[in-house]
Design an enzyme around this catalytic site. Structure first.
Site, PDB file in Angstrom:
ATOM      1  N   LYS A 205       0.819  -1.209   0.000  1.00 40.83           N
ATOM      2  CA  LYS A 205       0.000   0.000   0.000  1.00 40.83           C
ATOM      3  C   LYS A 205       0.854   1.260   0.000  1.00 40.83           C
ATOM      4  O   LYS A 205       0.361   2.340  -0.276  1.00 40.83           O
ATOM      5  CB  LYS A 205      -0.878   0.019   1.268  1.00 40.83           C
TER       6      LYS A 205
ATOM      7  N   GLU B 220       7.314   2.527  -6.355  1.00 38.84           N
ATOM      8  CA  GLU B 220       7.534   2.050  -4.977  1.00 38.84           C
ATOM      9  C   GLU B 220       7.592   3.234  -4.019  1.00 38.84           C
ATOM     10  O   GLU B 220       7.987   4.331  -4.407  1.00 38.84           O
ATOM     11  CB  GLU B 220       8.880   1.306  -4.907  1.00 38.84           C
ATOM     12  N   ASP B 221       7.270   2.985  -2.756  1.00 41.25           N
ATOM     13  CA  ASP B 221       7.443   4.039  -1.753  1.00 41.25           C
ATOM     14  C   ASP B 221       8.917   4.226  -1.407  1.00 41.25           C
ATOM     15  O   ASP B 221       9.434   5.327  -1.396  1.00 41.25           O
ATOM     16  CB  ASP B 221       6.609   3.747  -0.490  1.00 41.25           C
TER      17      ASP B 221
ATOM     18  N   ASP C 164      14.738  -0.187   0.158  1.00 45.52           N
ATOM     19  CA  ASP C 164      15.467  -0.397   1.415  1.00 45.52           C
ATOM     20  C   ASP C 164      16.498  -1.501   1.172  1.00 45.52           C
ATOM     21  O   ASP C 164      17.534  -1.249   0.555  1.00 45.52           O
ATOM     22  CB  ASP C 164      14.439  -0.736   2.502  1.00 45.52           C
TER      23      ASP C 164
ATOM     24  N   LYS D   5      17.081   4.225   0.462  1.00 45.10           N
ATOM     25  CA  LYS D   5      18.050   4.088   1.569  1.00 45.10           C
ATOM     26  C   LYS D   5      19.178   3.204   1.063  1.00 45.10           C
ATOM     27  O   LYS D   5      19.234   2.013   1.380  1.00 45.10           O
ATOM     28  CB  LYS D   5      17.376   3.403   2.773  1.00 45.10           C
TER      29      LYS D   5
ATOM     30  N   PHE E  16      14.236   4.886  10.117  1.00 46.44           N
ATOM     31  CA  PHE E  16      12.897   4.375   9.803  1.00 46.44           C
ATOM     32  C   PHE E  16      11.946   5.556   9.658  1.00 46.44           C
ATOM     33  O   PHE E  16      11.809   6.366  10.560  1.00 46.44           O
ATOM     34  CB  PHE E  16      12.394   3.403  10.869  1.00 46.44           C
ATOM     35  N   VAL E  17      11.314   5.650   8.485  1.00 50.22           N
ATOM     36  CA  VAL E  17      10.464   6.810   8.196  1.00 50.22           C
ATOM     37  C   VAL E  17       9.019   6.401   7.965  1.00 50.22           C
ATOM     38  O   VAL E  17       8.734   5.283   7.534  1.00 50.22           O
ATOM     39  CB  VAL E  17      10.991   7.603   6.976  1.00 50.22           C
TER      40      VAL E  17
ATOM     41  N   ARG F 200       0.342   6.504   7.679  1.00 47.74           N
ATOM     42  CA  ARG F 200       0.392   6.678   6.219  1.00 47.74           C
ATOM     43  C   ARG F 200      -0.149   8.043   5.803  1.00 47.74           C
ATOM     44  O   ARG F 200       0.179   8.563   4.747  1.00 47.74           O
ATOM     45  CB  ARG F 200      -0.443   5.596   5.516  1.00 47.74           C
TER      46      ARG F 200
HETATM   47  P1  IMP Z   1      12.895  -3.829   0.979  1.00 47.36           P
HETATM   48  O1  IMP Z   1      12.373  -5.111   0.420  1.00 47.36           O
HETATM   49  O2  IMP Z   1      13.731  -4.041   2.208  1.00 47.36           O
HETATM   50  O3  IMP Z   1      13.599  -2.949  -0.033  1.00 47.36           O
HETATM   51  O4  IMP Z   1      11.679  -3.041   1.574  1.00 47.36           O
HETATM   52  C1  IMP Z   1      10.737  -2.535   0.821  1.00 47.36           C
HETATM   53  C2  IMP Z   1       9.503  -2.218   1.623  1.00 47.36           C
HETATM   54  O5  IMP Z   1       9.716  -2.175   3.037  1.00 47.36           O
HETATM   55  C3  IMP Z   1       9.059  -0.832   1.266  1.00 47.36           C
HETATM   56  O6  IMP Z   1       8.264  -0.849   0.115  1.00 47.36           O
HETATM   57  C4  IMP Z   1       8.305  -0.424   2.516  1.00 47.36           C
HETATM   58  O7  IMP Z   1       6.974  -0.881   2.443  1.00 47.36           O
HETATM   59  C5  IMP Z   1       9.031  -1.112   3.634  1.00 47.36           C
HETATM   60  N1  IMP Z   1      10.001  -0.184   4.266  1.00 47.36           N
HETATM   61  C6  IMP Z   1      11.340  -0.179   4.144  1.00 47.36           C
HETATM   62  N2  IMP Z   1      11.901   0.823   4.851  1.00 47.36           N
HETATM   63  C7  IMP Z   1      10.870   1.475   5.433  1.00 47.36           C
HETATM   64  C8  IMP Z   1      10.793   2.632   6.298  1.00 47.36           C
HETATM   65  O8  IMP Z   1      11.777   3.292   6.667  1.00 47.36           O
HETATM   66  N3  IMP Z   1       9.544   2.980   6.687  1.00 47.36           N
HETATM   67  C9  IMP Z   1       8.419   2.313   6.308  1.00 47.36           C
HETATM   68  N4  IMP Z   1       8.444   1.242   5.503  1.00 47.36           N
HETATM   69  C10 IMP Z   1       9.662   0.820   5.073  1.00 47.36           C
HETATM   70 MG    MG Z   2       6.072  -0.874   0.078  1.00 49.15          MG
END
Ligand code: IMP
Ligand code: MG
Length: 180
Positions: free
Chosen positions: A45, A101-102, A105, A133, A154-155, A167
């Site tokens: 979401k 994507e939001d 990470d 990040k 963490f944001v 959100r």
């Molecule tokens: P990844 O698979 O570790 O790259 O994470 C991707 C997903 O983790 C993002 O689409 C977010 O939904 C969630 N996420 C990663 N870092 C944060 C953060 O700092 N705040 C909130 N959600 C995060």
């Molecule tokens: Mg996400």
């Protein structure tokens, strides 16, 4: 905004700066796909607010779809396992696709999504992310359109959540939790 318990919010990126940057990213996408059709795929979401602002600044013949995945449990840590919770409504074969994507990470989610979407033979597959990040990367993935590169914090806000909360914040904020 009521904050639960000892949770603290500190503004990292203000609403006005987000709006300005989203417009710039949208204009870049408009230039890159000039004269072509575009298909945006929002990753639910977290990307819903970014996508809805972005698409309104894109001046192209544009369609949208959504995919929902889970990689995080209820907290701050990725489980490392990605699952599709809701698949796309329609085929992307032959389309110019930008995955929205939001935040990038560890890159685990994006790495998985790129792999399954490539198998569906889009003409072009690119990635737009509001936040990046880079210091957290486990998988070597890169976004083509990045709003802001941020430190390892963490944001929440502007679509990003902590256990489904926050959100709706207009700014992107750093969330600190009480120790323990
Ligand atoms: P990844 O698979 O570790 O790259 O994470 C991707 C997903 O983790 C993002 O689409 C977010 O939904 C969630 N996420 C990663 N870092 C944060 C953060 O700092 N705040 C909130 N959600 C995060
Ligand atoms: Mg996400």
């Amino acid at each position: 905004m009521p904050v639960a318990g000892q949770e603290k919010l500190k503004v990292l990126i203000r609403r006005a700066a987000i709006q300005k940057r989203v417009r710039e990213v949208a204009h870049q996408i408009t230039r890159d796909f000039k004269g072509q059709r575009l298909h945006l795929i929002g990753v639910l979401k977290g990307a819903c607010i970014f996508l809805s602002d972005l698409v309104r600044e894109i001046n192209l013949d544009t369609s949208i779809d959504f995919i929902a995945v889970s990689s995080y449990g209820k907290g701050k840590q990725s489980s490392g396992q990605v699952r599709v919770l809701k698949d796309l409504d329609s085929s992307i074969e032959g389309l110019n696709v930008v995955l929205v994507e939001d935040i990038l990470d560890t890159g685990i989610t994006l790495n998985y999504l790129l792999r399954i979407l490539r198998q569906r033979k889009p003409k072009i597959l690119r990635v737009a992310a509001l936040l990046d990040k880079p210091s957290r990367r486990v998988k070597p993935v890169k976004g083509n359109y990045i709003g802001f590169s941020i430190p390892n914090e963490f944001v929440v806000g502007y679509g990003l959540d902590y256990a489904e909360r926050y959100r709706n914040l207009k700014d992107v904020c750093i969330l600190s939790l009480p120790p323990g």
